[in-house]
Motif scaffolding. Sequence first.
Motif, PDB file in Angstrom:
ATOM      1  N   VAL A  30      16.595   0.364  -3.741  1.00 44.17           N
ATOM      2  CA  VAL A  30      16.500   1.323  -4.846  1.00 44.17           C
ATOM      3  C   VAL A  30      17.906   1.654  -5.350  1.00 44.17           C
ATOM      4  CG1 VAL A  30      15.902   3.717  -5.435  1.00 44.17           C
ATOM      5  CG2 VAL A  30      14.271   2.300  -4.181  1.00 44.17           C
ATOM      6  N   ALA A  31      18.818   1.898  -4.410  1.00 47.59           N
ATOM      7  CA  ALA A  31      20.195   2.206  -4.803  1.00 47.59           C
ATOM      8  C   ALA A  31      20.802   1.028  -5.567  1.00 47.59           C
ATOM      9  CB  ALA A  31      21.037   2.541  -3.568  1.00 47.59           C
ATOM     10  N   SER A  32      20.543  -0.165  -5.078  1.00 48.03           N
ATOM     11  CA  SER A  32      21.039  -1.364  -5.751  1.00 48.03           C
ATOM     12  C   SER A  32      20.436  -1.479  -7.148  1.00 48.03           C
ATOM     13  CB  SER A  32      20.695  -2.601  -4.914  1.00 48.03           C
ATOM     14  OG  SER A  32      21.078  -3.768  -5.586  1.00 48.03           O
ATOM     15  N   ALA A  33      19.140  -1.205  -7.256  1.00 42.42           N
ATOM     16  CA  ALA A  33      18.473  -1.264  -8.559  1.00 42.42           C
ATOM     17  C   ALA A  33      19.051  -0.224  -9.505  1.00 42.42           C
ATOM     18  CB  ALA A  33      16.971  -1.061  -8.394  1.00 42.42           C
ATOM     19  N   GLN A  75      14.802   2.313   5.075  1.00 41.96           N
ATOM     20  CA  GLN A  75      16.221   2.317   4.730  1.00 41.96           C
ATOM     21  C   GLN A  75      16.555   1.108   3.870  1.00 41.96           C
ATOM     22  OE1 GLN A  75      17.958   2.597   8.639  1.00 41.96           O
ATOM     23  NE2 GLN A  75      17.994   4.834   8.604  1.00 41.96           N
ATOM     24  N   SER A  76      15.924  -0.009   4.175  1.00 42.06           N
ATOM     25  CA  SER A  76      16.128  -1.213   3.378  1.00 42.06           C
ATOM     26  C   SER A  76      15.629  -1.001   1.958  1.00 42.06           C
ATOM     27  CB  SER A  76      15.401  -2.398   4.038  1.00 42.06           C
ATOM     28  OG  SER A  76      15.522  -3.547   3.244  1.00 42.06           O
ATOM     29  N   VAL A  77      14.461  -0.379   1.841  1.00 46.22           N
ATOM     30  CA  VAL A  77      13.911  -0.100   0.505  1.00 46.22           C
ATOM     31  C   VAL A  77      14.814   0.870  -0.242  1.00 46.22           C
ATOM     32  CG1 VAL A  77      11.985   1.018  -0.710  1.00 46.22           C
ATOM     33  CG2 VAL A  77      11.525  -0.653   1.071  1.00 46.22           C
ATOM     34  N   HIS A  86      12.177  -1.221 -10.860  1.00 46.21           N
ATOM     35  CA  HIS A  86      12.315   0.175 -10.443  1.00 46.21           C
ATOM     36  C   HIS A  86      10.945   0.757 -10.082  1.00 46.21           C
ATOM     37  CE1 HIS A  86      13.979   4.177 -10.182  1.00 46.21           C
ATOM     38  NE2 HIS A  86      13.028   4.611 -10.999  1.00 46.21           N
ATOM     39  N   ALA A  87       9.940   0.480 -10.891  1.00 44.84           N
ATOM     40  CA  ALA A  87       8.585   0.976 -10.611  1.00 44.84           C
ATOM     41  C   ALA A  87       8.058   0.406  -9.298  1.00 44.84           C
ATOM     42  CB  ALA A  87       7.649   0.618 -11.767  1.00 44.84           C
ATOM     43  N   ASP A  88       8.280  -0.895  -9.078  1.00 43.36           N
ATOM     44  CA  ASP A  88       7.834  -1.527  -7.825  1.00 43.36           C
ATOM     45  C   ASP A  88       8.535  -0.903  -6.622  1.00 43.36           C
ATOM     46  OD1 ASP A  88       7.485  -4.934  -9.120  1.00 43.36           O
ATOM     47  OD2 ASP A  88       6.166  -3.188  -9.251  1.00 43.36           O
ATOM     48  N   LEU A  89       9.829  -0.690  -6.753  1.00 41.44           N
ATOM     49  CA  LEU A  89      10.584  -0.102  -5.644  1.00 41.44           C
ATOM     50  C   LEU A  89      10.132   1.333  -5.372  1.00 41.44           C
ATOM     51  CD1 LEU A  89      14.167  -1.469  -6.336  1.00 41.44           C
ATOM     52  CD2 LEU A  89      12.618  -2.131  -4.502  1.00 41.44           C
ATOM     53  N   ALA A  90       9.872   2.074  -6.427  1.00 43.48           N
ATOM     54  CA  ALA A  90       9.397   3.450  -6.242  1.00 43.48           C
ATOM     55  C   ALA A  90       8.044   3.445  -5.542  1.00 43.48           C
ATOM     56  CB  ALA A  90       9.304   4.158  -7.593  1.00 43.48           C
ATOM     57  N   LYS A  91       7.184   2.501  -5.933  1.00 41.77           N
ATOM     58  CA  LYS A  91       5.862   2.390  -5.302  1.00 41.77           C
ATOM     59  C   LYS A  91       6.021   2.021  -3.821  1.00 41.77           C
ATOM     60  CE  LYS A  91       3.185   0.148  -7.993  1.00 41.77           C
ATOM     61  NZ  LYS A  91       2.482  -0.957  -8.646  1.00 41.77           N
TER      62      LYS A  91
END
Length: 146
Positions: free
Chosen positions: A40-43, A34-36, A96-101
Amino acid sequence: AQSEELQMDAKLRSSKTEVQTLQVYLQNVTSERQSVLAEVASARLEEASLRQEEQARQTAQLRLSRELESARAGAWEAEAKRTETKRKEEELHSLHADLAKNLASEEAQVAELQRQSRVLSSTLQHTLKEAETAREEDQSERTTVV
């Protein structure tokens, strides 16, 4: 028989403890997920903001280009703004790529924990059935002896 019952009870307690531990771990992973997702939403919000900044920059750059056609003054400033915006876009894409990973990894962990939880639940159900069968056999033997 009493020793077997004690062993079954110990197995049952061990299985329950293991299930509780995995449930806590699953809750922690879910919380991290949920934190991630919040990151992601913040990003994404930041990305939208940067797009608006980019649109604003493009509008300003057009205006400056018209002004600079006659004066040619301040060209370095527009270029510096464009470079900074480009750098911010690249940072955002990298983030964004890091968060998606990270999200994919967390989702894989959650799936694995759910699988483990199902296996433990099944094992626990099996152990409970074995314990119940052993108790019934023990009661049957006690009834036969009496």
